[in-house]
Design an enzyme around this catalytic site. Sequence first.
Site, mmCIF file in Angstrom:
data_model
loop_
_atom_site.group_PDB
_atom_site.id
_atom_site.type_symbol
_atom_site.label_atom_id
_atom_site.label_comp_id
_atom_site.label_asym_id
_atom_site.label_seq_id
_atom_site.Cartn_x
_atom_site.Cartn_y
_atom_site.Cartn_z
ATOM 1 N N SER A 108 -12.679 2.329 4.098
ATOM 2 C CA SER A 108 -12.604 1.733 2.740
ATOM 3 C C SER A 108 -13.897 1.816 2.162
ATOM 4 C CB SER A 108 -12.444 -0.106 3.055
ATOM 5 O OG SER A 108 -12.350 -1.042 1.783
ATOM 6 N N TYR B 185 -15.623 -7.566 7.092
ATOM 7 C CA TYR B 185 -14.406 -6.010 6.352
ATOM 8 C C TYR B 185 -15.327 -5.064 6.018
ATOM 9 C CZ TYR B 185 -11.044 -3.548 3.597
ATOM 10 O OH TYR B 185 -10.317 -2.596 3.193
HETATM 11 P P1 NAD Z 1 -1.757 -4.044 2.464
HETATM 12 O O1 NAD Z 1 -2.313 -5.796 3.611
HETATM 13 O O2 NAD Z 1 -0.437 -4.045 1.839
HETATM 14 O O3 NAD Z 1 -1.253 -3.705 4.080
HETATM 15 C C1 NAD Z 1 -2.139 -3.649 5.891
HETATM 16 C C2 NAD Z 1 -0.255 -3.521 6.383
HETATM 17 O O4 NAD Z 1 -1.305 -3.537 7.840
HETATM 18 C C3 NAD Z 1 0.618 -4.889 6.176
HETATM 19 O O5 NAD Z 1 2.144 -4.002 6.745
HETATM 20 C C4 NAD Z 1 0.031 -5.850 7.908
HETATM 21 O O6 NAD Z 1 1.326 -6.666 8.157
HETATM 22 C C5 NAD Z 1 -0.550 -4.464 8.444
HETATM 23 N N1 NAD Z 1 -1.322 -5.348 9.635
HETATM 24 C C6 NAD Z 1 -2.332 -6.170 10.089
HETATM 25 N N2 NAD Z 1 -2.730 -7.093 10.942
HETATM 26 C C7 NAD Z 1 -1.946 -5.913 11.438
HETATM 27 C C8 NAD Z 1 -1.236 -6.180 13.161
HETATM 28 N N3 NAD Z 1 -2.723 -6.327 14.432
HETATM 29 N N4 NAD Z 1 -1.071 -5.108 13.328
HETATM 30 C C9 NAD Z 1 -0.352 -4.760 12.466
HETATM 31 N N5 NAD Z 1 -0.071 -3.979 11.425
HETATM 32 C C10 NAD Z 1 -0.956 -5.167 10.890
HETATM 33 O O7 NAD Z 1 -3.149 -3.831 2.623
HETATM 34 P P2 NAD Z 1 -3.408 -1.817 2.014
HETATM 35 O O8 NAD Z 1 -4.015 -2.149 0.380
HETATM 36 O O9 NAD Z 1 -1.592 -0.908 2.300
HETATM 37 O O10 NAD Z 1 -4.188 -1.604 3.005
HETATM 38 C C11 NAD Z 1 -3.996 -0.496 3.949
HETATM 39 C C12 NAD Z 1 -5.221 -0.306 4.534
HETATM 40 O O11 NAD Z 1 -5.857 -0.147 3.690
HETATM 41 C C13 NAD Z 1 -5.925 -1.683 5.170
HETATM 42 O O12 NAD Z 1 -6.826 -0.683 6.522
HETATM 43 C C14 NAD Z 1 -7.535 -1.877 3.901
HETATM 44 O O13 NAD Z 1 -8.262 -2.526 4.924
HETATM 45 C C15 NAD Z 1 -6.883 -0.386 3.871
HETATM 46 N N6 NAD Z 1 -7.684 -0.243 1.896
HETATM 47 C C16 NAD Z 1 -7.094 -0.891 1.447
HETATM 48 C C17 NAD Z 1 -7.679 -1.133 0.030
HETATM 49 C C18 NAD Z 1 -7.572 -1.319 -1.050
HETATM 50 O O14 NAD Z 1 -7.532 -2.114 -2.107
HETATM 51 N N7 NAD Z 1 -6.374 -2.347 -1.223
HETATM 52 C C19 NAD Z 1 -9.166 -0.512 -0.654
HETATM 53 C C20 NAD Z 1 -9.785 0.109 0.788
HETATM 54 C C21 NAD Z 1 -9.073 -0.354 1.913
#
Ligand code: NAD
Length: 248
Positions: free
Chosen positions: A143, A157
């Site tokens: 991130s 985070y």
């Molecule tokens: P999201 O919450 O839609 O997806 C996260 C997924 O991870 C979900 O399907 C959830 O069920 C799964 N998950 C969580 N804990 C878990 C576990 N212990 N075991 C298995 N699966 C698990 O969010 P997203 O935005 O799609 O995030 C995906 C990645 O991108 C994450 O690592 C997040 O930190 C990163 N990210 C997102 C953003 C944003 O703005 N959305 C920004 C920077 C980084």
Amino acid sequence: MSKIMLVTGGGRGIGAAVAKLAARRGYAVGVNYHSNADAARAVVEEIVRGGGRAVALQADVSQEDQVLRMYGELDQQLGRIDALVNNAGILEQQMRVDQMSADRLLRVLSTNVIGAFLCAREAVRRMSTRHGGQGGAIVNVSSAAARLGSPNEYVDYAASKGAMDTMTIGLSKEVAPEGIRVNGVRPGTIYTDMHASGGEPGRVDRLKGVIPLRRGGTVEEVAGAVMWLFSDEAGYTSGSFIEVSGGN
Ligand code: NAD
């Protein structure tokens, strides 16, 4: 023979977009999910309808026994992994550091760091030429928070993603001679449900003003960067990060 990819947290958001794009590029995809089996099955069905191969694989990535079981299922159902996307991650409710418990930090680290470590370790055990593997590649979804932090929100985070980044660099050096590349992408503010679970559904729009491109990103824009890191064009790229953060 198609290459085999595992996407953790692949049932929604960025993970689902990566799984679908990978399938369109010819990968057979293991779509890991934690608890929402329906969402993961919907991703699998969409891939299969489009002529691809995919299976849904349950595991809480922070639990070693569950990760070992999931890899066993992946081996059996699709074959030996070529590409891992460590995407599963959690963002808890926004909170100032003076209110935050150490337990919360441990919880976030268990998914975002230990989960990524366990999944990467099992991938290395299968990909490494040291163990008779054919090599492969790993992409960690970090991130922009690892570089930028974010005031009053989630020091836990940011710390977890910083740890993921240094793990990416260390691992890339260790396994490069064994035919494995390890890179990261650092999304900025992307339109997904994660912001709602962080307690603020309208967060992306609130932050537009501090994003040089003046908008949130799409999951497809993150998936495109992830897939480039698996491509032949990225064959000399390891230990690197692509910022997908609108200019931040
Ligand atoms: P999201 O919450 O839609 O997806 C996260 C997924 O991870 C979900 O399907 C959830 O069920 C799964 N998950 C969580 N804990 C878990 C576990 N212990 N075991 C298995 N699966 C698990 O969010 P997203 O935005 O799609 O995030 C995906 C990645 O991108 C994450 O690592 C997040 O930190 C990163 N990210 C997102 C953003 C944003 O703005 N959305 C920004 C920077 C980084």
